[in-house]
Every structure is written in C-alpha cells, then in structure tokens.
Design a protein around this motif. Structure first.
Motif, PDB file in Angstrom:
ATOM      1  N   LEU A 172      10.323 -16.985  11.082  1.00 13.60           N
ATOM      2  CA  LEU A 172      10.067 -15.715  10.275  1.00 13.60           C
ATOM      3  C   LEU A 172       8.807 -15.955   8.869  1.00 13.60           C
ATOM      4  CD1 LEU A 172      12.847 -16.883   7.949  1.00 13.60           C
ATOM      5  CD2 LEU A 172      13.214 -15.014  10.628  1.00 13.60           C
ATOM      6  N   TYR A 173       8.106 -14.789   8.856  1.00 17.62           N
ATOM      7  CA  TYR A 173       6.695 -14.240   8.221  1.00 17.62           C
ATOM      8  C   TYR A 173       7.150 -13.582   7.825  1.00 17.62           C
ATOM      9  CZ  TYR A 173       5.465 -16.761  12.153  1.00 17.62           C
ATOM     10  OH  TYR A 173       5.045 -17.922  13.192  1.00 17.62           O
ATOM     11  N   GLU A 174       5.944 -13.166   6.250  1.00 14.91           N
ATOM     12  CA  GLU A 174       6.241 -13.057   5.286  1.00 14.91           C
ATOM     13  C   GLU A 174       5.395 -12.397   5.150  1.00 14.91           C
ATOM     14  OE1 GLU A 174       7.360 -12.759   0.007  1.00 14.91           O
ATOM     15  OE2 GLU A 174       7.437 -14.304   1.037  1.00 14.91           O
ATOM     16  N   VAL A 175       5.087 -11.114   5.648  1.00 12.26           N
ATOM     17  CA  VAL A 175       3.895 -10.140   5.426  1.00 12.26           C
ATOM     18  C   VAL A 175       3.573  -9.111   4.286  1.00 12.26           C
ATOM     19  CG1 VAL A 175       3.553 -10.753   7.889  1.00 12.26           C
ATOM     20  CG2 VAL A 175       4.055  -8.281   6.941  1.00 12.26           C
ATOM     21  N   GLU A 176       2.340  -8.935   4.014  1.00 12.73           N
ATOM     22  CA  GLU A 176       2.012  -7.359   2.733  1.00 12.73           C
ATOM     23  C   GLU A 176       2.400  -6.392   3.845  1.00 12.73           C
ATOM     24  OE1 GLU A 176      -1.063  -6.614  -0.739  1.00 12.73           O
ATOM     25  OE2 GLU A 176      -0.752  -8.389  -0.001  1.00 12.73           O
ATOM     26  N   PHE A 177       2.440  -5.775   2.841  1.00  5.20           N
ATOM     27  CA  PHE A 177       2.769  -4.260   3.209  1.00  5.20           C
ATOM     28  C   PHE A 177       1.724  -3.344   4.102  1.00  5.20           C
ATOM     29  CE2 PHE A 177       7.410  -3.750   2.102  1.00  5.20           C
ATOM     30  CZ  PHE A 177       7.896  -3.262   3.199  1.00  5.20           C
ATOM     31  N   GLY A 178       1.087  -3.122   4.758  1.00  7.71           N
ATOM     32  CA  GLY A 178      -0.341  -2.344   5.151  1.00  7.71           C
ATOM     33  C   GLY A 178      -1.295  -3.170   6.332  1.00  7.71           C
TER      34      GLY A 178
ATOM     35  N   LEU B   7       0.372   2.134  20.110  1.00  9.77           N
ATOM     36  CA  LEU B   7       0.239   2.785  18.711  1.00  9.77           C
ATOM     37  C   LEU B   7       0.365   1.550  17.717  1.00  9.77           C
ATOM     38  CD1 LEU B   7       3.136   5.855  19.570  1.00  9.77           C
ATOM     39  CD2 LEU B   7       0.077   5.811  18.719  1.00  9.77           C
ATOM     40  N   LEU B   8      -0.101   0.616  18.135  1.00 14.65           N
ATOM     41  CA  LEU B   8      -0.449  -0.513  17.635  1.00 14.65           C
ATOM     42  C   LEU B   8      -0.960  -1.082  16.730  1.00 14.65           C
ATOM     43  CD1 LEU B   8       0.150  -3.578  20.264  1.00 14.65           C
ATOM     44  CD2 LEU B   8       2.564  -2.557  18.359  1.00 14.65           C
ATOM     45  N   ASP B   9      -1.897   0.369  16.759  1.00 14.63           N
ATOM     46  CA  ASP B   9      -2.833   0.665  15.093  1.00 14.63           C
ATOM     47  C   ASP B   9      -1.896   1.275  14.138  1.00 14.63           C
ATOM     48  OD1 ASP B   9      -5.002  -1.158  16.044  1.00 14.63           O
ATOM     49  OD2 ASP B   9      -5.200   0.721  17.430  1.00 14.63           O
ATOM     50  N   THR B  10      -0.826   1.495  14.237  1.00 16.30           N
ATOM     51  CA  THR B  10       0.136   1.560  13.247  1.00 16.30           C
ATOM     52  C   THR B  10       0.156   0.549  12.107  1.00 16.30           C
ATOM     53  OG1 THR B  10       1.634   3.237  14.647  1.00 16.30           O
ATOM     54  CG2 THR B  10       2.451   3.146  12.467  1.00 16.30           C
ATOM     55  N   PRO B  11      -0.005   1.497  10.971  1.00 19.05           N
ATOM     56  CA  PRO B  11       0.182   0.715   9.754  1.00 19.05           C
ATOM     57  C   PRO B  11       1.475   0.260   9.564  1.00 19.05           C
ATOM     58  CG  PRO B  11      -1.534   2.097   8.997  1.00 19.05           C
ATOM     59  CD  PRO B  11      -1.051   2.935   9.785  1.00 19.05           C
ATOM     60  N   PHE B  12       2.055  -0.995   8.694  1.00 19.09           N
ATOM     61  CA  PHE B  12       3.191  -1.439   8.587  1.00 19.09           C
ATOM     62  C   PHE B  12       3.380  -0.932   7.321  1.00 19.09           C
ATOM     63  CE2 PHE B  12       6.008  -5.157   7.375  1.00 19.09           C
ATOM     64  CZ  PHE B  12       7.518  -4.737   7.953  1.00 19.09           C
ATOM     65  N   GLY B  13       4.798  -0.156   6.684  1.00 27.23           N
ATOM     66  CA  GLY B  13       4.874   0.975   6.557  1.00 27.23           C
ATOM     67  C   GLY B  13       5.842   1.854   6.463  1.00 27.23           C
TER      68      GLY B  13
ATOM     69  N   PHE C 198       0.645  -1.008  -0.074  1.00 26.95           N
ATOM     70  CA  PHE C 198       0.502   0.325   0.419  1.00 26.95           C
ATOM     71  C   PHE C 198       0.912   1.306  -0.150  1.00 26.95           C
ATOM     72  CE2 PHE C 198       1.591   0.253   4.181  1.00 26.95           C
ATOM     73  CZ  PHE C 198       1.052   1.406   4.815  1.00 26.95           C
ATOM     74  N   SER C 199       0.247   2.259  -0.338  1.00 27.34           N
ATOM     75  CA  SER C 199       1.102   3.578  -0.242  1.00 27.34           C
ATOM     76  C   SER C 199       2.935   3.932  -1.056  1.00 27.34           C
ATOM     77  CB  SER C 199       1.443   4.163   1.066  1.00 27.34           C
ATOM     78  OG  SER C 199       1.074   5.465   1.745  1.00 27.34           O
ATOM     79  N   GLU C 200       3.956   4.127  -0.468  1.00 26.68           N
ATOM     80  CA  GLU C 200       4.525   3.880  -0.627  1.00 26.68           C
ATOM     81  C   GLU C 200       5.460   2.836  -0.785  1.00 26.68           C
ATOM     82  OE1 GLU C 200       5.429   6.110  -3.519  1.00 26.68           O
ATOM     83  OE2 GLU C 200       3.420   7.523  -2.621  1.00 26.68           O
ATOM     84  N   SER C 201       4.531   1.783  -0.078  1.00 26.23           N
ATOM     85  CA  SER C 201       5.447   0.925   0.787  1.00 26.23           C
ATOM     86  C   SER C 201       4.882  -0.402  -0.583  1.00 26.23           C
ATOM     87  CB  SER C 201       5.111   0.291   1.853  1.00 26.23           C
ATOM     88  OG  SER C 201       5.643   1.593   3.039  1.00 26.23           O
ATOM     89  N   ARG C 202       5.723  -0.999  -0.842  1.00 29.54           N
ATOM     90  CA  ARG C 202       4.831  -1.802  -1.867  1.00 29.54           C
ATOM     91  C   ARG C 202       5.218  -3.248  -1.785  1.00 29.54           C
ATOM     92  NH1 ARG C 202       0.855   0.979  -3.190  1.00 29.54           N
ATOM     93  NH2 ARG C 202       0.323  -1.332  -4.092  1.00 29.54           N
ATOM     94  N   GLY C 203       4.633  -4.429  -2.420  1.00 29.28           N
ATOM     95  CA  GLY C 203       5.157  -4.935  -2.061  1.00 29.28           C
ATOM     96  C   GLY C 203       5.241  -6.482  -0.167  1.00 29.28           C
ATOM     97  N   THR C 204       5.988  -7.461  -0.319  1.00 34.29           N
ATOM     98  CA  THR C 204       5.405  -7.437   0.837  1.00 34.29           C
ATOM     99  C   THR C 204       7.118  -7.026   1.507  1.00 34.29           C
ATOM    100  OG1 THR C 204       6.707  -9.497   0.185  1.00 34.29           O
ATOM    101  CG2 THR C 204       4.163  -9.760   0.344  1.00 34.29           C
ATOM    102  N   LYS C 205       6.623  -8.197   3.524  1.00 34.44           N
ATOM    103  CA  LYS C 205       8.168  -7.590   3.993  1.00 34.44           C
ATOM    104  C   LYS C 205       8.451  -9.147   5.182  1.00 34.44           C
ATOM    105  CE  LYS C 205      12.359  -6.493   5.826  1.00 34.44           C
ATOM    106  NZ  LYS C 205      12.424  -7.418   6.279  1.00 34.44           N
ATOM    107  N   VAL C 206       9.838  -9.928   4.793  1.00 33.93           N
ATOM    108  CA  VAL C 206       9.991 -10.971   5.880  1.00 33.93           C
ATOM    109  C   VAL C 206      10.455 -10.437   7.234  1.00 33.93           C
ATOM    110  CG1 VAL C 206      11.457 -12.582   6.474  1.00 33.93           C
ATOM    111  CG2 VAL C 206      10.150 -12.018   3.505  1.00 33.93           C
ATOM    112  N   ILE C 207       9.212 -10.170   8.022  1.00 40.69           N
ATOM    113  CA  ILE C 207      10.002 -10.073   9.762  1.00 40.69           C
ATOM    114  C   ILE C 207      10.270 -11.224  10.396  1.00 40.69           C
ATOM    115  CG2 ILE C 207       8.487  -8.105  10.284  1.00 40.69           C
ATOM    116  CD1 ILE C 207       6.997  -9.926  11.268  1.00 40.69           C
TER     117      ILE C 207
END
Length: 491
Positions: free
Chosen positions: A332-338, A375-381, A312-321
């Motif tokens: 390890l989890y691959e999650v979609e931004f947002g 602040l946990l409701d912040t989107p991941f981006g 979403f927004s300026e954070s495209r694709g996924t990220k492994v955390i």
C-alpha cells in the motif's frame, strides 16, 4: 429498541439465497480475485485450489501477496511516497488500533475543531478541500454532504461503505483493522455536518478481522462518550452499528447496500431518487466509502487549504493505491495526484518481479480499462485516466505480464461479472453471461466479433451500476489498445 430494527421487507430465505456466503467466510477459503489470477504462476498449487473452490471467493484483501489463502499472509508494506501522509499517517508507522494510541497521534483533534463550527461551515470546508469520493465514482464529497444536509426529514443516516469488493484493492481493510478510530471520527464529522442521528459501517464478510476491530473501537468510543445520547451536542445523539455482509460484489453499489442493510435483496435500483434524498427506510442517507471518511479528520484538523494544496487539476490531495504481487515492491502506497503512472510503476513499485515485462495495467481494478505500456506517461488523476479509457476506481493496481493473455484476462473478468451480477438490469444479466460463455467456448461456434462489440456497448450504456458499465469499458479498452488480441478471441 430503535424504530428501524426488524423492518426488512422480504422473507429471510429469499434474501439469503442472493448471497454467496450467507454463513460467513469458510476458514479454508482461497482467493480467486484478479490480482491472484494474474499471479497464479507464482503459486500454481494455491491457484488450483482457488479454481476448485465452490462458491468462489473473490478477493480476500491480500492482493500484495497473492495467490493467497485467507490466513498466513504477512502485513503489507505501507509507505507514504511524496507529499504528506494523510490516509497512511498512522498505518505507515504501525497503526493505531486503540483510542489512547489514536489520540496520542492527533486523533479526534479534527472532531474537536468541528464542534467549534456550525454544520454548514463544516460542509463548506469539505467542499473547499476538493475531496472527491475514493470509492470509484469520484463525486465531490462536500457536494454530496450538502444535498443530505439540505433535506428536511425526521431522521437522517450516515453509512460507511466498507464493501471493498474490487479485486486488487485492500485499502479499506487495513484502515478498519489498524486505524478504526479514523473512520469513526470521520463519521462523527459527517453526522454533525448533515444532521444524522445514527450510522452504519458495512463490512464485507471476507474481512472478519476488520469487523472485530471496528466493534472494539466503537465500544471504546462509547465508553469515552464519543458516541451516545449527547455526542453531537445539545442532546443530539449519534451511535454506530457494525454490519457484516454475506458475500456479494454488488453490495458495494449504494442502492444495493441500502437494501442489504434493510434486510432486502441487495439489487441495484434505478436513480433517481438518490439515496441522499431517499435512502435507508426512505430517509436521507449519506453514503461514503471508508477511505473518503478517513480523510475527513485530517481536513478538519489542518484546514481545507492544506488539503487542496496537494494534488493537481481537479484531483486534489492524495490517494492510497495497492500494488499487486507482480510488482517487485507490492503493498500500500499513498501517492499525491499528478505523478505519472510510469513513475509509480518504475519508482514506487520498482517494476515487475524477475524483470518481467509489463503487458498492461488495470489501475482501477478489473472493472476498468486496461492501460497499455505506451500510455504510462499519463498523470494519475480522475479525468486524465478517464480520457484514456481507464478509471481511478478504488485504488487497486493490477499489473500483468505475458503469462496472462488478453483472452484469459477477459475470460476471468467476465466470469466474475456473470457470477456477481445481481440480475436487475438486462444488459449486465445477459451480456456478462453471453461473453463469458463465448470466451469459455460454451457456445459451440462462439459469437461474431460484431456481436461482442454490440454487447460491450449495451453493457456500457445500459447497465444500472458500475459492474455492467465496467465490464463494457474493460472490453472496449481491449478493443482500442489490443485490437489483434481482441479479434483473436472471436476467430
């Protein structure tokens, strides 16, 4: 012999004295990283060994099972959560360590598609995908490639930054160990796009198995003519060298990494010039981290539009955390931004072990601001985290509970910073030690709160790299979100 061999600029003794592990990782090494620190009560005996160890070893890439020894930690859980599996496409189903296995799962299809395009078209597709660097800064990958491609030089290089030193992250480790050809394919695409003739994979000495697996994969690629004198077509060569570090967090910073490859003291250097213009031996050099390069084959295979459709927004694709061992479901989890941070904590990680209450969350590793529960409701981006004083970082998520006080956490992280500072710039060299000593009680009467705040600002504004700035940002986030605990540190 290649012309760059043996071009180090300083005596070997002066170089070796910089590193904490010049003779390699001791077999009895115990992790002293932040993920293990906050989980120390899960295994007090192991943690006591870690604290007595000299030199201390920060992060062995076992954050999901800490406190952990070097060996004996089981393979972590690896899952794709929502969206599409890109980085964990093969890791989540057991990995693909060998060439034949990798090809049977779509490997090198992106490279074949690359060869049907002009280099500038490849750069454009990476730009269009919206892929950003996964090493922490979040710079647009295609834009960096475009700078290197535009340079005119007698040689260009590509470097995979596998110096995954952020305590709490172990993504690159498993990519190199269990999906090494994804990195090789990504480096091939990058070399073709920017016109590089040789590449290096810089692997932490704390990851000896990753180095062995990468070397074996490179040998396979050479035998299959994927690397060699005609790799890039029309007689254009490309080959890879696997280089092992010797213990030094700062080598993850690109200018220090370049100096380390040149066999010089790996100190951070002022910019400009940027390494994209003057890097290894003064030649244009593309430096991307392992996860970033491992994403590239998927982009080339499926097209930039398919990648940009995720996130979403300026954070495209996924990220492994990487969720540390205080989560009920570490791994390890691959999650979609947002996704919201809360959803990741409560649904992906299923909260903390034993029903413990979350006290705070380090989303980007220890050199990042703390996210309080409110602040946990912040989107991941990228930008969204930056707006609350945190950062995406390398992807290491370190949750801590009431068993770790804010003072203890600060003391641990600033001691790490003081030990790992390269000493090149004054704010980091002096400020990290000053606050570490104050929190440790080594300054007698300590220091005033105002002095502590002034040092944090100097670290954030005046440091040359992310080690010093990250320490400043961590302290300032404590001041913002945990004001009473901050004040108590200086009472």
């Amino acid at each position: 012999m290649a012309w760059w061999r043996g071009r180090g600029g300083e005596p070997s003794g002066a170089v070796q004295s910089f590193y904490s592990l010049p003779d390699g990782l001791p077999p009895e090494a115990v992790c002293n990283g932040t993920a293990c620190f906050v989980a120390r009560r899960l295994s007090p005996q192991t943690w006591n060994e870690a604290e007595r160890q000299s030199p201390r070893v920060y992060c062995l890439g076992q954050c999901f099972g800490g406190p952990a020894r070097r060996m004996g930690c089981p393979r972590p859980r690896m899952e794709v959560r929502g969206g599409v599996g890109i980085v964990l496409e093969r890791l989540s189903v057991g990995g693909a360590r060998h060439l034949e296995e990798y090809r049977s799962r779509g490997g090198y299809a992106g490279w074949e598609r690359t060869l049907s395009r002009k280099p500038q078209e490849v750069v454009a597709e990476v730009c269009d995908s919206g892929l950003r660097g996964r090493g922490g800064a979040g710079f647009l990958t295609g834009r960096k490639w475009a700078v290197v491609a535009s340079q005119v030089a007698d040689a260009k290089f590509v470097v995979a930054n596998g110096d995954e030193g952020d305590p709490g992250a172990c993504i690159d480790r498993y990519l190199m160990e269990e999906d090494p050809h994804a990195l090789i394919e990504g480096m091939l695409v990058a070399a073709y796009a920017v016109g590089a003739s040789h590449g290096w994979v810089y692997v932490r000495c704390e990851y000896p198995e990753a180095k062995r697996r990468m070397e074996a994969a490179v040998d396979e690629a050479r035998r299959a003519d994927l690397l060699g004198p005609h790799t890039l077509g029309r007689g254009r060569p490309f080959d890879l060298t696997i280089h092992s570090g010797a213990g030094g967090y700062v080598c993850g910073e690109e200018t220090a990494l370049i100096r380390s490859l040149e066999e010089r003291r790996p100190e951070v250097m002022p910019k400009p010039p940027f390494v994209a213009e003057r890097g290894l031996w003064g030649r244009p050099t593309l430096v991307n981290n392992v996860e970033t390069l491992a994403v590239v084959p998927w982009v080339m295979r499926h097209g930039p539009g398919a990648y940009r459709a995720l996130g979403f927004s300026e954070s495209r694709g996924t990220k492994v955390i990487c969720l540390n061992s205080l989560f009920r479901k570490p791994g390890l989890y691959e999650v979609e931004f947002g996704m919201s941070l809360r959803r990741i904590v409560e649904e992906v990680g299923e909260g903390l072990v034993g029903g413990r209450e979350l006290r705070g969350l380090l989303v980007g590793g220890p050199l990042s601001g703390i996210v309080p529960p409110a602040l946990l409701d912040t989107p991941f981006g990228y930008e969204e985290l930056r707006r609350i004083g945190a950062s995406l970082g390398h992807g290491g998520w370190i949750a801590f509970d009431a068993h770790t006080s804010i003072r203890e956490l600060l003391r641990h992280v600033f001691a790490f910073g003081a030990e790992e500072s390269c000493g090149k710039c004054f704010p980091c060299r002096l400020g990290s030690h000053r606050i570490s000593e104050a929190l440790d009680g080594a300054l007698g009467g300590g220091m005033s709160e105002a002095s502590g705040v002034a040092i944090l600002e100097a670290l954030r504004r005046g440091s040359l790299c992310g080690l010093g700035t990250g320490l400043g940002e961590l302290g300032e986030s404590v001041l913002r979100h945990y004001g009473k605990e901050w004040a108590a540190c200086w009472a």
